[in-house]
Design a protein around this motif. Structure first.
Motif, PDB file in Angstrom:
ATOM      1  N   MET A   1      41.207  50.788  39.977  1.00  0.00           N
ATOM      2  CA  MET A   1      41.993  49.641  39.505  1.00  0.00           C
ATOM      3  C   MET A   1      42.977  49.195  40.578  1.00  0.00           C
ATOM      4  SD  MET A   1      43.133  47.411  37.223  1.00  0.00           S
ATOM      5  CE  MET A   1      42.636  47.818  35.538  1.00  0.00           C
ATOM      6  N   VAL A  47      38.112  40.414  41.227  1.00  0.00           N
ATOM      7  CA  VAL A  47      37.343  40.379  39.973  1.00  0.00           C
ATOM      8  C   VAL A  47      36.046  39.584  40.145  1.00  0.00           C
ATOM      9  CG1 VAL A  47      39.398  40.676  38.545  1.00  0.00           C
ATOM     10  CG2 VAL A  47      38.588  38.358  39.057  1.00  0.00           C
ATOM     11  N   CYS A  51      35.377  44.071  40.814  1.00  0.00           N
ATOM     12  CA  CYS A  51      36.458  45.064  40.794  1.00  0.00           C
ATOM     13  C   CYS A  51      37.423  44.757  39.652  1.00  0.00           C
ATOM     14  CB  CYS A  51      37.219  45.056  42.121  1.00  0.00           C
ATOM     15  SG  CYS A  51      36.211  45.415  43.575  1.00  0.00           S
ATOM     16  N   LYS A  52      38.118  45.764  39.179  1.00  0.00           N
ATOM     17  CA  LYS A  52      39.109  45.572  38.130  1.00  0.00           C
ATOM     18  C   LYS A  52      40.477  45.312  38.752  1.00  0.00           C
ATOM     19  CE  LYS A  52      36.819  48.474  34.662  1.00  0.00           C
ATOM     20  NZ  LYS A  52      36.963  49.662  33.771  1.00  0.00           N
ATOM     21  N   ALA A  53      41.159  44.285  38.228  1.00  0.00           N
ATOM     22  CA  ALA A  53      42.460  43.926  38.778  1.00  0.00           C
ATOM     23  C   ALA A  53      43.426  43.569  37.662  1.00  0.00           C
ATOM     24  CB  ALA A  53      42.332  42.765  39.760  1.00  0.00           C
ATOM     25  N   ARG A  54      44.661  43.964  37.886  1.00  0.00           N
ATOM     26  CA  ARG A  54      45.766  43.672  36.961  1.00  0.00           C
ATOM     27  C   ARG A  54      46.820  42.917  37.769  1.00  0.00           C
ATOM     28  NH1 ARG A  54      47.363  49.084  35.117  1.00  0.00           N
ATOM     29  NH2 ARG A  54      45.593  48.831  33.682  1.00  0.00           N
ATOM     30  N   SER A  75      38.575  37.260  34.835  1.00  0.00           N
ATOM     31  CA  SER A  75      38.583  38.583  34.193  1.00  0.00           C
ATOM     32  C   SER A  75      39.705  39.443  34.758  1.00  0.00           C
ATOM     33  CB  SER A  75      37.227  39.261  34.402  1.00  0.00           C
ATOM     34  OG  SER A  75      36.186  38.492  33.854  1.00  0.00           O
ATOM     35  N   ILE A  76      40.899  38.850  34.793  1.00  0.00           N
ATOM     36  CA  ILE A  76      42.075  39.552  35.312  1.00  0.00           C
ATOM     37  C   ILE A  76      42.956  39.957  34.138  1.00  0.00           C
ATOM     38  CG2 ILE A  76      44.123  39.361  36.779  1.00  0.00           C
ATOM     39  CD1 ILE A  76      42.686  37.120  38.298  1.00  0.00           C
ATOM     40  N   GLU A  77      43.422  41.181  34.166  1.00  0.00           N
ATOM     41  CA  GLU A  77      44.405  41.620  33.179  1.00  0.00           C
ATOM     42  C   GLU A  77      45.760  41.090  33.637  1.00  0.00           C
ATOM     43  OE1 GLU A  77      46.591  45.710  31.759  1.00  0.00           O
ATOM     44  OE2 GLU A  77      44.512  45.829  32.442  1.00  0.00           O
ATOM     45  N   SER A 259      38.463  46.404  48.760  1.00  0.00           N
ATOM     46  CA  SER A 259      37.391  46.654  47.788  1.00  0.00           C
ATOM     47  C   SER A 259      36.481  47.792  48.204  1.00  0.00           C
ATOM     48  CB  SER A 259      36.559  45.382  47.589  1.00  0.00           C
ATOM     49  OG  SER A 259      35.727  45.126  48.719  1.00  0.00           O
TER      50      SER A 259
END
Length: 311
Positions: A1, A47, A51-54, A75-77, A259
């Motif tokens: 993350m 994203v 990859c997951k991103a906040r 798709s971003i938190e 990444s």
């Protein structure tokens, strides 16, 4: 993350014109409105490539609502921190030869309590985070030591920290010992207080930042790619790209580099591929897998030390 920290986010409007002439009326050939700020751009690039991103952002006013609305399609938190002042609006004018003219607002002032709430939100959302990307300019009211102080506060988490900023904020961050800093050529030259005309001078300047505290330096060189200097050595990579807009290309470079682990020439090659892909897209559009042309990247086995830098 990945967690990105954008203290001065923006709503970015990119206008394409056939030719910019001061004082004339222009008809736009294309307009793109996108969420902006370096950290947000990095999160968008990550994203898009799985990859997951906040993303932690202070967002106030109707412009803040617009920013969050624009981010809804990604798709971003998103972690929104309340702020009284409105999110800034930036205007970029792009000509067919990829010449870019930018009009950036300073951003709304963050009060002491708002800044503390922003930092608290970053620290509260650290579980599961491997990399923190602290990026962009600082809004009025935020001290130049903000990123440096944040690095110190993040140390107990064990997360790696990448910083992409400029001026006094960059110098202060370097002293705090970040895992990585990513200046462009102009920012690197300003940091060492001398012009940089060759790859040797770029590598030497990056080494100077490492001697001051940064573990690694990723220097973006526009159309001539990027240089990475870390404890294992130095490398230069570049890629062919048909330029349309350079806006956000450095953010895509950083995202691509991180990444794949953020270490060594392989990560450098990925970063350069993402940056080159971003240049070929309109506005501040971040590239996806369908845009990246890894085969166009050349990682030079030996740096051409006397090669002139012209960006």
């Amino acid at each position: 993350m990945f967690l990105t920290v954008t203290a001065n986010p923006s709503v970015d409007r990119t206008v394409e014109v056939d030719r910019l002439t001061r004082g004339d009326l222009h008809r736009a050939s294309g307009v793109h409105v996108q969420p902006g700020g370096k950290g947000i751009n990095v999160a968008r690039a990550l994203v898009r490539n799985g990859c997951k991103a906040r993303a932690v952002v202070p967002a106030g006013g109707a412009e803040g609502d617009q920013l969050i609305g624009l981010l809804t399609g990604y798709s971003i938190e998103v972690v929104r921190v309340a702020a009284l002042g409105p999110v800034r609006s930036n205007i970029t004018i792009v000509e067919p030869d990829a010449t870019v003219t930018k009009l950036n607002e300073a951003g709304a002032r963050l009060s002491g309590p708002e800044l503390e709430a922003f930092c608290d939100a970053v620290l509260a959302h650290m579980p599961g985070v491997d990399w923190v990307v602290a990026a962009g300019s600082l809004p009025p009211g935020v001290p130049d030591t903000f990123y440096a102080d944040l690095i110190s506060r993040l140390a107990p988490s064990g997360a790696k920290v990448a910083v992409d900023t400029s001026g006094p904020a960059l110098l202060a961050a370097v002293e705090a010992g970040p895992t990585l800093v990513k200046p462009n050529l102009e920012e690197l030259a300003e940091a060492v207080d001398r012009p940089l005309r060759t790859l040797r001078e770029v590598v030497d300047a990056a080494g100077e930042l490492r001697s001051r505290g940064a573990e690694a330096v990723l220097a973006s060189l526009g159309g001539q790619g990027a240089v990475l200097v870390d404890g294992e050595g130095s490398w230069h990579a570049e890629a062919r790209a048909e330029a349309r807009s350079s806006v956000g290309a450095g953010d895509a470079l950083l995202a691509g580099f991180l990444s794949t682990g953020g270490i060594g020439p392989s990560a450098l090659a990925t970063g350069v591929a993402w940056g080159a892909a971003a240049v070929s897209l309109p506005g501040s559009t971040m590239p996806g897998p369908e845009d990246v042309r890894a085969h166009r990247v050349v990682v030079h086995p030996d740096i051409e030390w006397d090669r002139r830098i012209d960006v």
